[in-house]
Design a protein around this motif. Structure first.
Motif, PDB file in Angstrom:
ATOM      1  N   ALA A 112       7.118  -2.978  -5.591  1.00 42.04           N
ATOM      2  CA  ALA A 112       8.034  -1.901  -5.966  1.00 42.04           C
ATOM      3  C   ALA A 112       7.187  -0.635  -6.017  1.00 42.04           C
ATOM      4  O   ALA A 112       6.098  -0.643  -6.599  1.00 42.04           O
ATOM      5  N   ALA A 113       7.645   0.420  -5.380  1.00 42.01           N
ATOM      6  CA  ALA A 113       6.816   1.634  -5.297  1.00 42.01           C
ATOM      7  C   ALA A 113       7.667   2.876  -5.518  1.00 42.01           C
ATOM      8  O   ALA A 113       8.880   2.869  -5.292  1.00 42.01           O
ATOM      9  N   GLY A 114       7.002   3.927  -5.948  1.00 40.65           N
ATOM     10  CA  GLY A 114       7.685   5.203  -6.111  1.00 40.65           C
ATOM     11  C   GLY A 114       7.711   5.944  -4.777  1.00 40.65           C
ATOM     12  O   GLY A 114       6.711   5.964  -4.046  1.00 40.65           O
ATOM     13  N   GLY A 115       8.835   6.544  -4.459  1.00 40.86           N
ATOM     14  CA  GLY A 115       8.942   7.298  -3.213  1.00 40.86           C
ATOM     15  C   GLY A 115       8.284   8.670  -3.359  1.00 40.86           C
ATOM     16  O   GLY A 115       8.597   9.434  -4.267  1.00 40.86           O
ATOM     17  N   VAL A 116       7.336   8.945  -2.474  1.00 39.62           N
ATOM     18  CA  VAL A 116       6.647  10.242  -2.459  1.00 39.62           C
ATOM     19  C   VAL A 116       7.228  11.101  -1.337  1.00 39.62           C
ATOM     20  O   VAL A 116       7.395  12.315  -1.467  1.00 39.62           O
ATOM     21  N   ASN A 117       7.540  10.454  -0.246  1.00 38.02           N
ATOM     22  CA  ASN A 117       8.175  11.124   0.887  1.00 38.02           C
ATOM     23  C   ASN A 117       9.599  11.503   0.470  1.00 38.02           C
ATOM     24  O   ASN A 117      10.399  10.641   0.104  1.00 38.02           O
ATOM     25  N   GLU A 118       9.878  12.811   0.519  1.00 39.15           N
ATOM     26  CA  GLU A 118      11.158  13.270  -0.032  1.00 39.15           C
ATOM     27  C   GLU A 118      12.370  12.877   0.815  1.00 39.15           C
ATOM     28  O   GLU A 118      13.508  13.038   0.380  1.00 39.15           O
ATOM     29  N   SER A 119      12.110  12.357   2.009  1.00 37.16           N
ATOM     30  CA  SER A 119      13.258  11.902   2.804  1.00 37.16           C
ATOM     31  C   SER A 119      13.673  10.472   2.414  1.00 37.16           C
ATOM     32  O   SER A 119      14.663   9.956   2.916  1.00 37.16           O
ATOM     33  N   TYR A 120      12.913   9.828   1.530  1.00 35.65           N
ATOM     34  CA  TYR A 120      13.257   8.478   1.101  1.00 35.65           C
ATOM     35  C   TYR A 120      14.281   8.530  -0.039  1.00 35.65           C
ATOM     36  O   TYR A 120      14.392   9.526  -0.745  1.00 35.65           O
ATOM     37  N   SER A 121      14.950   7.392  -0.224  1.00 36.55           N
ATOM     38  CA  SER A 121      15.875   7.256  -1.355  1.00 36.55           C
ATOM     39  C   SER A 121      15.565   5.965  -2.097  1.00 36.55           C
ATOM     40  O   SER A 121      15.136   4.987  -1.468  1.00 36.55           O
ATOM     41  N   PRO A 122      15.840   5.936  -3.399  1.00 37.64           N
ATOM     42  CA  PRO A 122      15.655   4.675  -4.128  1.00 37.64           C
ATOM     43  C   PRO A 122      16.498   3.581  -3.478  1.00 37.64           C
ATOM     44  O   PRO A 122      17.640   3.817  -3.094  1.00 37.64           O
ATOM     45  N   GLY A 123      15.885   2.425  -3.338  1.00 37.73           N
ATOM     46  CA  GLY A 123      16.578   1.308  -2.686  1.00 37.73           C
ATOM     47  C   GLY A 123      16.141   1.130  -1.238  1.00 37.73           C
ATOM     48  O   GLY A 123      16.391   0.081  -0.650  1.00 37.73           O
ATOM     49  N   ASP A 124      15.476   2.137  -0.663  1.00 42.61           N
ATOM     50  CA  ASP A 124      14.962   1.984   0.706  1.00 42.61           C
ATOM     51  C   ASP A 124      13.871   0.908   0.751  1.00 42.61           C
ATOM     52  O   ASP A 124      13.111   0.752  -0.206  1.00 42.61           O
ATOM     53  N   LEU A 125      13.796   0.230   1.888  1.00 43.91           N
ATOM     54  CA  LEU A 125      12.654  -0.657   2.124  1.00 43.91           C
ATOM     55  C   LEU A 125      11.702   0.060   3.080  1.00 43.91           C
ATOM     56  O   LEU A 125      12.154   0.714   4.029  1.00 43.91           O
ATOM     57  N   MET A 126      10.420  -0.023   2.813  1.00 44.36           N
ATOM     58  CA  MET A 126       9.416   0.672   3.642  1.00 44.36           C
ATOM     59  C   MET A 126       8.391  -0.325   4.152  1.00 44.36           C
ATOM     60  O   MET A 126       7.740  -1.016   3.359  1.00 44.36           O
ATOM     61  N   LEU A 127       8.246  -0.392   5.470  1.00 45.17           N
ATOM     62  CA  LEU A 127       7.153  -1.183   6.040  1.00 45.17           C
ATOM     63  C   LEU A 127       5.872  -0.381   5.812  1.00 45.17           C
ATOM     64  O   LEU A 127       5.826   0.826   6.098  1.00 45.17           O
ATOM     65  N   ILE A 128       4.861  -1.016   5.298  1.00 43.66           N
ATOM     66  CA  ILE A 128       3.604  -0.300   5.031  1.00 43.66           C
ATOM     67  C   ILE A 128       2.807  -0.231   6.329  1.00 43.66           C
ATOM     68  O   ILE A 128       2.470  -1.257   6.920  1.00 43.66           O
ATOM     69  N   SER A 129       2.556   0.999   6.783  1.00 40.06           N
ATOM     70  CA  SER A 129       1.802   1.170   8.028  1.00 40.06           C
ATOM     71  C   SER A 129       0.300   1.208   7.740  1.00 40.06           C
ATOM     72  O   SER A 129      -0.514   0.864   8.590  1.00 40.06           O
ATOM     73  N   ASP A 130      -0.039   1.648   6.518  1.00 40.20           N
ATOM     74  CA  ASP A 130      -1.455   1.800   6.157  1.00 40.20           C
ATOM     75  C   ASP A 130      -1.506   2.060   4.654  1.00 40.20           C
ATOM     76  O   ASP A 130      -0.464   2.281   4.025  1.00 40.20           O
ATOM     77  N   HIS A 131      -2.712   2.044   4.084  1.00 38.24           N
ATOM     78  CA  HIS A 131      -2.794   2.401   2.668  1.00 38.24           C
ATOM     79  C   HIS A 131      -3.957   3.337   2.401  1.00 38.24           C
ATOM     80  O   HIS A 131      -4.852   3.501   3.244  1.00 38.24           O
ATOM     81  N   ILE A 132      -3.901   3.954   1.252  1.00 43.48           N
ATOM     82  CA  ILE A 132      -5.032   4.746   0.744  1.00 43.48           C
ATOM     83  C   ILE A 132      -5.452   4.099  -0.571  1.00 43.48           C
ATOM     84  O   ILE A 132      -4.626   3.934  -1.482  1.00 43.48           O
ATOM     85  N   ASN A 133      -6.723   3.709  -0.625  1.00 47.04           N
ATOM     86  CA  ASN A 133      -7.243   3.108  -1.851  1.00 47.04           C
ATOM     87  C   ASN A 133      -7.639   4.224  -2.806  1.00 47.04           C
ATOM     88  O   ASN A 133      -8.673   4.858  -2.642  1.00 47.04           O
ATOM     89  N   ASN A 134      -6.814   4.448  -3.803  1.00 46.70           N
ATOM     90  CA  ASN A 134      -7.099   5.491  -4.789  1.00 46.70           C
ATOM     91  C   ASN A 134      -7.401   4.864  -6.149  1.00 46.70           C
ATOM     92  O   ASN A 134      -7.125   5.440  -7.190  1.00 46.70           O
ATOM     93  N   MET A 135      -7.958   3.644  -6.098  1.00 43.55           N
ATOM     94  CA  MET A 135      -8.191   2.904  -7.337  1.00 43.55           C
ATOM     95  C   MET A 135      -9.611   3.100  -7.871  1.00 43.55           C
ATOM     96  O   MET A 135      -9.976   2.532  -8.891  1.00 43.55           O
ATOM     97  N   GLY A 136     -10.396   3.859  -7.142  1.00 44.07           N
ATOM     98  CA  GLY A 136     -11.734   4.184  -7.656  1.00 44.07           C
ATOM     99  C   GLY A 136     -12.746   3.070  -7.480  1.00 44.07           C
ATOM    100  O   GLY A 136     -13.901   3.208  -7.913  1.00 44.07           O
ATOM    101  N   SER A 137     -12.372   1.967  -6.906  1.00 40.66           N
ATOM    102  CA  SER A 137     -13.335   0.892  -6.643  1.00 40.66           C
ATOM    103  C   SER A 137     -12.793   0.046  -5.498  1.00 40.66           C
ATOM    104  O   SER A 137     -11.774   0.382  -4.899  1.00 40.66           O
ATOM    105  N   ASN A 138     -13.508  -1.041  -5.222  1.00 42.18           N
ATOM    106  CA  ASN A 138     -13.145  -1.888  -4.085  1.00 42.18           C
ATOM    107  C   ASN A 138     -13.435  -3.339  -4.473  1.00 42.18           C
ATOM    108  O   ASN A 138     -14.494  -3.627  -5.049  1.00 42.18           O
ATOM    109  N   PRO A 139     -12.507  -4.247  -4.192  1.00 39.41           N
ATOM    110  CA  PRO A 139     -12.702  -5.639  -4.624  1.00 39.41           C
ATOM    111  C   PRO A 139     -13.871  -6.340  -3.939  1.00 39.41           C
ATOM    112  O   PRO A 139     -14.285  -7.422  -4.381  1.00 39.41           O
TER     113      PRO A 139
END
Ligand code: R1P
Length: 274
Positions: A112-139
């Motif tokens: 479950a994710a928050g929509g950042v792209n303003e063309s999205y609406s709650p309830g949309d499904l989004m295929l993830i094309s890529d990610h940005i690791n903003n967690m400050g570390s790496n497993p």
């Protein structure tokens, strides 16, 4: 990551479920309902599995479900682990390593994710094309055990282009609108500030959440192919003039349940037939 512990957990599971699952699923907040669709299900609570963490977040039941989804042998995590729960990245990603040891080559990761792209609406499904690791570390920080993967894994196709293509074809076949975009993983547990959401948008993010990234890094390290699907459960902070809460996240996933189930089941059936 302790190789023996992974093997130990996997051999415990192999004794409890003797068939070979071919697809692994990680079910995000409120999306665990997919696990209830699994037939001839064998459910194994996390607290029975050696070295498995336990789920502490609402909407994450805390069990593995083995069985048939649309006729395909799968194993689903009904409940995932998050860094903000206080688990190390090793613990957060332990189940992914175990799935690999069970023989899983294809992993479907949902959230479950928050929509950042303003063309999205709650309830949309989004295929993830890529990610940005903003967690400050790496497993993968720490000594590399070459039995599990290479020291410097390639991440140019973290989310399989083939699987995404197939998922898009299925979406059009069943007449379902899906978005496609970049998921940004933050640690949480706070939701982002409006300023952070503006930053994420400038950086190229389309959706934001507090999971998935560590799991996908480890899955890629382990050589698995990944398909990622976000359910846009709300618009991220600052877009709409309203505060965010986890209840709303669960409510939205409840509303999209039918299309989410239909979509993932269709994808699994197709993958199972290839
Ligand atoms: C916040 O509402 C929770 O929902 C999302 C966030 O990561 C956070 O845990 O859960 P999943 O990513 O597990 O779907």
């Amino acid at each position: 990551m302790d190789y023996e512990k992974i093997q130990n957990a996997a051999s415990f599971l192999k004794k409890r479920y003797q068939k070979q699952p071919i697809i692994g699923l990680i079910l995000g907040s409120g999306l665990g309902v997919l696990g209830d669709e699994i037939e001839e299900a064998v459910k194994i609570p996390y607290n029975e599995i050696p070295d498995f963490p336990i789920s502490t977040v609402e909407g994450h039941a805390g069990q593995l479900v083995f069985g048939l989804l649309n006729g395909v042998q799968v194993v689903a995590m009904q409940g995932r682990f998050h860094y903000y729960e206080g688990y190390s990245f090793d613990k957060v990603t332990f189940p992914v390593r175990v799935m690999k040891d069970l023989g899983i080559q294809q992993l479907i990761v949902t959230n479950a994710a928050g929509g950042v792209n303003e063309s999205y609406s709650p309830g949309d499904l989004m295929l993830i094309s890529d990610h940005i690791n903003n967690m400050g570390s790496n497993p993968l920080i720490g000594p590399n055990d070459s039995r599990m993967g290479v020291r410097f894994p390639d991440m140019s196709e973290a989310y399989s282009a083939n699987l995404r293509k197939l998922a898009k074809e299925i979406a059009s076949k069943i007449n379902m609108k899906v978005q496609e975009g970049v998921y940004v993983g933050n640690t949480g547990p706070t939701y982002e500030t409006p300023a952070e959401v503006r930053m994420i948008r400038k950086l190229g993010g389309d959706a934001v959440g507090m999971s998935t990234v560590p799991e996908v890094i480890v899955a890629r390290h382990a050589g698995m192919s990944v398909l990622g699907i976000s359910c846009i459960s709300n618009m991220a902070a600052g877009i709409l003039d309203q505060p965010l809460n986890h209840e709303e996240v669960i409510e939205t996933t409840e509303k999209v349940k039918a299309s989410f189930l239909q979509y993932v089941k269709a994808i699994v059936a197709e993958l199972g037939s290839r």
